[in-house]
Design an enzyme around this catalytic site. Structure first.
Site, PDB file in Angstrom:
ATOM      1  N   ASP A  26       0.818  -1.214   0.000  1.00 14.54           N
ATOM      2  CA  ASP A  26       0.000   0.000   0.000  1.00 14.54           C
ATOM      3  C   ASP A  26       0.848   1.259   0.000  1.00 14.54           C
ATOM      4  O   ASP A  26       0.499   2.267  -0.620  1.00 14.54           O
ATOM      5  CB  ASP A  26      -0.939   0.010   1.215  1.00 14.54           C
ATOM      6  CG  ASP A  26      -2.126  -0.916   1.012  1.00 14.54           C
ATOM      7  OD1 ASP A  26      -1.983  -1.903   0.290  1.00 14.54           O
ATOM      8  OD2 ASP A  26      -3.194  -0.634   1.581  1.00 14.54           O
ATOM      9  N   CYS A  36       0.869  -8.224   4.808  1.00 13.87           N
ATOM     10  CA  CYS A  36       0.473  -6.825   4.602  1.00 13.87           C
ATOM     11  C   CYS A  36      -1.024  -6.644   4.354  1.00 13.87           C
ATOM     12  O   CYS A  36      -1.789  -7.600   4.312  1.00 13.87           O
ATOM     13  CB  CYS A  36       1.330  -6.202   3.519  1.00 13.87           C
ATOM     14  SG  CYS A  36       3.002  -5.868   4.143  1.00 13.87           S
ATOM     15  N   ASP A  37      -1.387  -5.420   4.132  1.00 12.51           N
ATOM     16  CA  ASP A  37      -2.715  -4.879   4.394  1.00 12.51           C
ATOM     17  C   ASP A  37      -3.888  -5.693   3.875  1.00 12.51           C
ATOM     18  O   ASP A  37      -4.792  -6.037   4.629  1.00 12.51           O
ATOM     19  CB  ASP A  37      -2.812  -3.468   3.806  1.00 12.51           C
ATOM     20  CG  ASP A  37      -1.827  -2.516   4.437  1.00 12.51           C
ATOM     21  OD1 ASP A  37      -0.672  -2.934   4.657  1.00 12.51           O
ATOM     22  OD2 ASP A  37      -2.170  -1.371   4.700  1.00 12.51           O
ATOM     23  N   LYS A  38      -3.928  -6.004   2.599  1.00 13.13           N
ATOM     24  CA  LYS A  38      -5.094  -6.687   2.029  1.00 13.13           C
ATOM     25  C   LYS A  38      -4.890  -8.187   1.920  1.00 13.13           C
ATOM     26  O   LYS A  38      -5.855  -8.930   1.742  1.00 13.13           O
ATOM     27  CB  LYS A  38      -5.430  -6.135   0.629  1.00 13.13           C
ATOM     28  CG  LYS A  38      -5.555  -4.635   0.574  1.00 13.13           C
ATOM     29  CD  LYS A  38      -6.501  -4.095   1.618  1.00 13.13           C
ATOM     30  CE  LYS A  38      -6.288  -2.628   1.875  1.00 13.13           C
ATOM     31  NZ  LYS A  38      -4.953  -2.246   2.315  1.00 13.13           N
ATOM     32  N   CYS A  92       5.244  -2.353   8.288  1.00 11.56           N
ATOM     33  CA  CYS A  92       5.614  -1.036   8.827  1.00 11.56           C
ATOM     34  C   CYS A  92       5.402  -0.984  10.339  1.00 11.56           C
ATOM     35  O   CYS A  92       4.471  -1.578  10.875  1.00 11.56           O
ATOM     36  CB  CYS A  92       4.831   0.047   8.113  1.00 11.56           C
ATOM     37  SG  CYS A  92       5.115   0.040   6.334  1.00 11.56           S
ATOM     38  N   GLU A 148      -6.591   4.749  -0.186  1.00  7.04           N
ATOM     39  CA  GLU A 148      -6.179   5.336   1.085  1.00  7.04           C
ATOM     40  C   GLU A 148      -5.648   6.747   0.861  1.00  7.04           C
ATOM     41  O   GLU A 148      -5.055   7.039  -0.174  1.00  7.04           O
ATOM     42  CB  GLU A 148      -5.089   4.487   1.741  1.00  7.04           C
ATOM     43  CG  GLU A 148      -5.596   3.161   2.238  1.00  7.04           C
ATOM     44  CD  GLU A 148      -4.540   2.349   2.964  1.00  7.04           C
ATOM     45  OE1 GLU A 148      -4.919   1.374   3.633  1.00  7.04           O
ATOM     46  OE2 GLU A 148      -3.343   2.698   2.861  1.00  7.04           O
ATOM     47  N   SER A 175      -4.995   5.117   5.519  1.00  7.65           N
ATOM     48  CA  SER A 175      -3.982   4.176   5.982  1.00  7.65           C
ATOM     49  C   SER A 175      -4.060   4.068   7.493  1.00  7.65           C
ATOM     50  O   SER A 175      -4.510   4.991   8.178  1.00  7.65           O
ATOM     51  CB  SER A 175      -2.597   4.690   5.576  1.00  7.65           C
ATOM     52  OG  SER A 175      -1.591   4.103   6.358  1.00  7.65           O
TER      53      SER A 175
END
Length: 550
Positions: free
Chosen positions: A78, A119-121, A192, A440, A466
């Site tokens: 992202d 990670c995010d998704k 992160c 985002e 985010s």
């Protein structure tokens, strides 16, 4: 075992021949076939260390009595996709990931799954697949990145790169420092460093009971993470033999636990999309209002980046998610987990090593959880804000609208100095359908913070933020502008009132005026009208439903 369909009987001779062609020893064909869905890629820092974890998962599967088969799942970073057209694909990739895991597991009749993610998704996509397939599954999140360092201070991605752009633009830091931050903020593999979306979802996964205790916060490239990867591989054959499936774990009790842990941590607002979407695949209706209901009884007990000071490494050293479960035990539901231990058992055995990082309930940072739902004439279907990242003097705010129809328009105006104190920045046509993909907005929110405006400017959008966003930023406004929601008719200069304690988001216009404007509103042409995103825009639901495909 499901895999009997492809390996037993005379008529399966061709299937066995193909399996042996992969190198499968004849002595192993009777064992459970375990799919290891790996999202390794050179493109994402959170995933570059996965080759090592794959080895330990493989060792564990063999040790536990299964036979592993690896297959790849794509991933998007992202942070790299943000601020340009690539971000349209991030949320939309969640559905592709779920579909791909489903497709491979069903086509090859796998008996169980180890889902290697970070990670995010990717994490919610894999959990959605687990809920949909309902075959024994265990999740391994690859772990957070260690903090960066520069001249004696710790660094993180958001405040030391994204927000540094605004600081440099305003002349608050020199070019030499900017270049040093660019090189030092992200020192290596891992997700992160703060309670951004990737790490929030790792914590949610552990609280759900779908990964082993300690997995969420165990640092990337650590020996602890290797041992967790090995043990996850070892346990999956055990889950297959006992038929412990995701829907037996991911019930309503588990989802409430996950939300409460999320709220206690002050996690990313993106969980209000992902948790309901995972629940949907597990056959459970989980409305957006559940977050607000549980926030009223769940104190915010950790001061995590981006709104706070602590890094994921601090949370790990303080005891990790087991220690958070210990703090919240009286509020949580007991439930089984993939480890074979119940939530209460994990909480009771946990130790809290830092009373300030994971505070007692009577010394909470805030009496209520980190995420709340706002409604009103601008958001009849709801909107979300991370109140734990909003300062006290911005919990109530009234300002005048400055309206943009895309993130790019807003970012250009912010960096040009056109956004000033007292403004409410409105970014619309960035929802699931309008974006498409609900981008985002970390670049504009970070620029606002970096330019010193986060105490005098608010931002509202039908897009999303985010996990690194801080300040009075309200997203997921539903219905979105592309669906003809009230956000579509806001004009420059309209007065807007934000009342986070009162759970209200309103444009101060009469119902008559709002109705008049809606009658004259014309739906704009789609921003993208070809390929996957065009199909996604036609099928995706509103943010308040988890942006699921229908």
């Amino acid at each position: 075992m499901r895999s009997k369909m492809i390996k037993e009987g005379l008529e399966r001779m061709p299937h066995r021949a193909l399996l042996y062609a992969t190198g499968l020893p004849k002595s192993e064909i009777g064992k459970p076939f375990i799919g290891v869905a790996t999202s390794f890629t050179d493109l994402i820092p959170g995933h570059t260390g996965m080759r090592d974890l794959e080895r330990f998962i493989e060792k564990g599967v063999h040790t536990g009595g299964g036979y592993p088969f690896f297959f790849g799942v794509p991933g998007i970073c992202d942070g790299i996709a943000m601020g340009h057209g690539g971000m349209h694909y991030s949320l939309a990739s969640r559905e592709l990931i779920a579909d791909m895991v489903e497709t491979v597991a069903e086509a090859h009749r796998l008996d169980g799954l180890v889902l290697l993610t970070n990670c995010d998704k990717i994490t919610p996509g894999m959990l959605m697949a687990a809920g949909r397939l309902n075959i024994p599954s265990i999740v391994v999140t690859a772990g957070p990145m260690i903090s960066g360092h520069y001249r004696g201070r710790r660094l993180n991605l958001t405040s030391d790169t994204f927000e540094a752009v605004g600081k440099f633009k305003k002349g608050l830091i020199r070019k030499e420092e900017l270049e040093a931050l660019e090189m030092c903020a992200c020192p290596g593999a891992g997700s992160c460093q703060g309670m951004y979306t990737a790490n929030t979802m790792a914590c949610v996964t552990e609280a759900l009971g779908m990964s082993l205790e300690g997995c969420a916060t165990a640092l990337a490239v650590s020996s602890k993470k290797r041992r967790i990867a090995f043990e996850s591989g070892r346990l999956i054959a055990h889950l297959v033999k006992r038929n412990i499936t995701p829907r037996k774990i991911m019930n309503i009790r588990a989802f409430e636990n996950a939300i409460m842990v999320d709220l206690a941590l002050g996690g990313s607002t993106n969980t209000t999309l992902h948790i309901p979407a995972i629940a949907h695949e597990a056959g459970i209706d989980l409305p957006l209002d559940a977050f607000d209901r549980l926030a009223l009884k769940t104190p915010h007990i950790t001061d995590m980046l981006p709104g706070g000071k602590n890094y994921l490494e601090d949370l790990d050293y303080a005891g990790g998610i087991p220690a958070v479960l210990k703090r919240l035990r009286q509020k949580l539901n007991d439930n089984i987990t993939v480890s074979g231990k119940n939530i209460y058992e994990i909480a009771d055995k946990a130790e809290i090593f830092d009373e300030d990082v994971i505070r007692p309930l009577d010394r909470a940072h805030h009496a209520q959880g980190g995420i709340v739902v706002l409604k009103g004439n601008l958001a009849p279907g709801g909107s979300v804000v991370k109140q734990s990242a909003v300062s006290k003097n911005m919990m109530k705010f009234r300002g005048t609208a400055i309206v943009f129809n895309s993130e790019e328009e807003a970012m250009k105006a912010i960096l040009a100095g056109k956004v000033r104190s007292g403004h409410v920045v409105v970014i619309r046509y960035e929802g699931p359908k309008g974006g498409p993909g609900m981008r985002e907005m970390l670049s504009p929110t970070s620029a606002i913070a970096g330019m010193g405006l986060s105490e005098s400017v608010a931002l509202i959008t039908d897009g999303r933020f985010s996990g690194g966003t801080r300040g009075p930023c309200i997203g997921h406004i539903s219905p979105e502008a592309m669906e003809g929601g009230p956000l579509a008719i806001v004009e420059d200069g309209d007065p807007i009132r934000i009342d986070i304690p009162g759970r209200r988001l309103e444009v101060l216009l009469t119902d008559v005026e709002i109705g008049r404007r809606l009658k004259t509103w014309k739906k704009p042409a789609p921003k993208i009208n070809k390929g996957y995103l065009a199909r996604y825009a036609r099928s995706v639901s509103s943010a308040n439903e988890g942006a699921i495909m229908k």
